[in-house]
Motif scaffolding. Sequence first.
Motif, short mmCIF file in Angstrom:
data_model
loop_
_atom_site.label_atom_id
_atom_site.label_comp_id
_atom_site.label_asym_id
_atom_site.label_seq_id
_atom_site.Cartn_x
_atom_site.Cartn_y
_atom_site.Cartn_z
N CYS A 17 -0.93 -3.35 -3.97
CA CYS A 17 -0.29 -3.85 -2.76
C CYS A 17 -1.36 -4.07 -1.70
CB CYS A 17 0.74 -2.84 -2.26
SG CYS A 17 1.45 -3.29 -0.66
N LEU A 19 -0.48 -5.39 1.46
CA LEU A 19 0.19 -5.63 2.74
C LEU A 19 -0.55 -4.93 3.88
CD1 LEU A 19 2.53 -6.53 4.58
CD2 LEU A 19 3.84 -4.59 3.75
N CYS A 20 -1.03 -3.72 3.60
CA CYS A 20 -1.75 -3.02 4.67
C CYS A 20 -3.10 -2.55 4.13
CB CYS A 20 -0.91 -1.86 5.24
SG CYS A 20 -1.14 -0.26 4.50
N HIS A 22 -4.41 0.08 3.36
CA HIS A 22 -4.50 1.14 2.35
C HIS A 22 -4.77 0.56 0.97
CE1 HIS A 22 -3.65 4.54 4.83
NE2 HIS A 22 -2.42 4.16 5.14
N ASN A 23 -4.33 -0.70 0.75
CA ASN A 23 -4.56 -1.34 -0.55
C ASN A 23 -4.18 -0.43 -1.72
OD1 ASN A 23 -5.77 -4.11 -0.46
ND2 ASN A 23 -7.05 -3.07 1.06
N CYS A 24 -2.96 0.07 -1.70
CA CYS A 24 -2.55 1.03 -2.74
C CYS A 24 -2.53 0.38 -4.13
CB CYS A 24 -1.14 1.55 -2.47
SG CYS A 24 -0.97 2.46 -0.93
N ILE A 26 -0.67 1.17 -7.43
CA ILE A 26 0.50 2.02 -7.68
C ILE A 26 0.86 2.03 -9.17
CG2 ILE A 26 2.88 2.44 -6.97
CD1 ILE A 26 2.31 0.60 -4.52
N GLY A 32 3.87 3.60 -3.03
CA GLY A 32 2.67 3.51 -2.21
C GLY A 32 2.69 4.58 -1.14
N LYS A 33 1.59 4.63 -0.37
CA LYS A 33 1.47 5.68 0.66
C LYS A 33 2.60 5.63 1.68
CE LYS A 33 -3.43 6.65 0.68
NZ LYS A 33 -4.67 6.77 1.41
N CYS A 34 3.16 4.44 1.91
CA CYS A 34 4.23 4.29 2.90
C CYS A 34 5.57 4.82 2.39
CB CYS A 34 4.37 2.83 3.30
SG CYS A 34 4.66 1.74 1.90
N ARG A 37 7.54 1.35 -0.93
CA ARG A 37 7.20 0.31 -1.90
C ARG A 37 6.97 0.96 -3.25
NH1 ARG A 37 6.20 -4.59 0.92
NH2 ARG A 37 7.09 -4.04 2.93
N ASN A 83 3.08 3.89 7.24
CA ASN A 83 1.84 3.93 6.45
C ASN A 83 0.82 4.88 7.07
OD1 ASN A 83 1.56 2.22 8.60
ND2 ASN A 83 0.64 0.53 7.46
N ILE A 131 5.44 -2.02 7.55
CA ILE A 131 5.88 -1.71 6.19
C ILE A 131 7.35 -2.12 5.97
CG2 ILE A 131 4.17 0.09 5.73
CD1 ILE A 131 7.45 1.44 6.46
S1 SF4 Z 1 0.87 1.95 2.27
FE1 SF4 Z 1 2.61 0.69 1.59
S2 SF4 Z 1 2.27 -1.28 2.59
FE2 SF4 Z 1 0.30 -0.18 2.66
S3 SF4 Z 1 -0.81 -0.87 0.83
FE3 SF4 Z 1 0.29 1.02 0.31
S4 SF4 Z 1 2.23 0.33 -0.59
FE4 SF4 Z 1 1.37 -1.41 0.55
#
Ligand code: SF4
Length: 285
Positions: A17, A19-20, A22-24, A26, A32-34, A37, A83, A131
């Motif tokens: 991911c 989107l933010c 963190h570039n998770c 998964i 993800g960290k948020c 997701r 996040n 998020i």
């Molecule tokens: S924290 Fe959420 S939005 Fe951010 S990269 Fe991870 S999964 Fe994506």
Amino acid sequence: MKVQARFYEKLKDKVHCFLCPHNCVIEKEGFGKCRVRINEGGDLYVINYGEITSLALDPIEKKPLHYFRPGTFILSAGTFGCNFTCGFCQNYEISQSRPPSESLTKEQLVQIILKTDSNTGIAFTYNEPAIWYEYVYDCARLLKKTDGRYAVVLVTNGYISEEPLKELLPYVDAMNIDLKGFSDDFYKRLCGGRLKPVLRTIETAIQASCHVEITTLLVSGQNDTLAEVERIAGYLGAIDKDIPLHLSRYFPRYKFKSPPTDIGFMREAEKAARKHLNRVLLGNV
Ligand code: SF4
């Protein structure tokens, strides 16, 4: 409601991911960290689409925005998740856990925005709107298409990647962005993030002619030094001396038990910030 997420790529048996910042990456069935997701069957889904935990008509100054449509009221909506993991979070009940929510489609939310008396628009706030991206984007676009006089506001930690931010900005009129501290160490230790992407968000939003105000919560024993305040104000002043800076007083919440920020220090901080900026406001005092 769960919908397919945007801004991800499939890897061999994981998803990435972006989107933010963190570039998770998964794993299958992992979040993800948020925590909103999830990788299901090799695709990424977001679980808080249209899920509303808080909805209220607030004075716009409460966002806080003091120089954007002053004296108006704005419908304010939030969901759950974040996040960041700030130990001093003032809204941890919705940012760090999942309270009950009610589903609203984008059409339903836009109808509520239009039908609410004395309402100047919609603010995505209370928890982190980055998020909640897909819903925020869909509602903002639909609202602007339906009646462009209504404003779209984001109250955000600024932790979003450049590509999604640039795609959303044409539908956003104003943002209040948290600048929680001015070191990577602060962001890493207390928020679980990094400073640079937040600065990039501030600069990108300003370049896009979005109205931007900044909030810094001065947390006792963490960032309540005049040197830190001057670093923040100096950075903003070098971009534009008219950027409004809200210095907000901290109160013990969530994991933080230290006493509220000293009022005398708040006044000194205001003076220090005014060396660099024309618009400095104190909040929670
Ligand atoms: S924290 Fe959420 S939005 Fe951010 S990269 Fe991870 S999964 Fe994506």
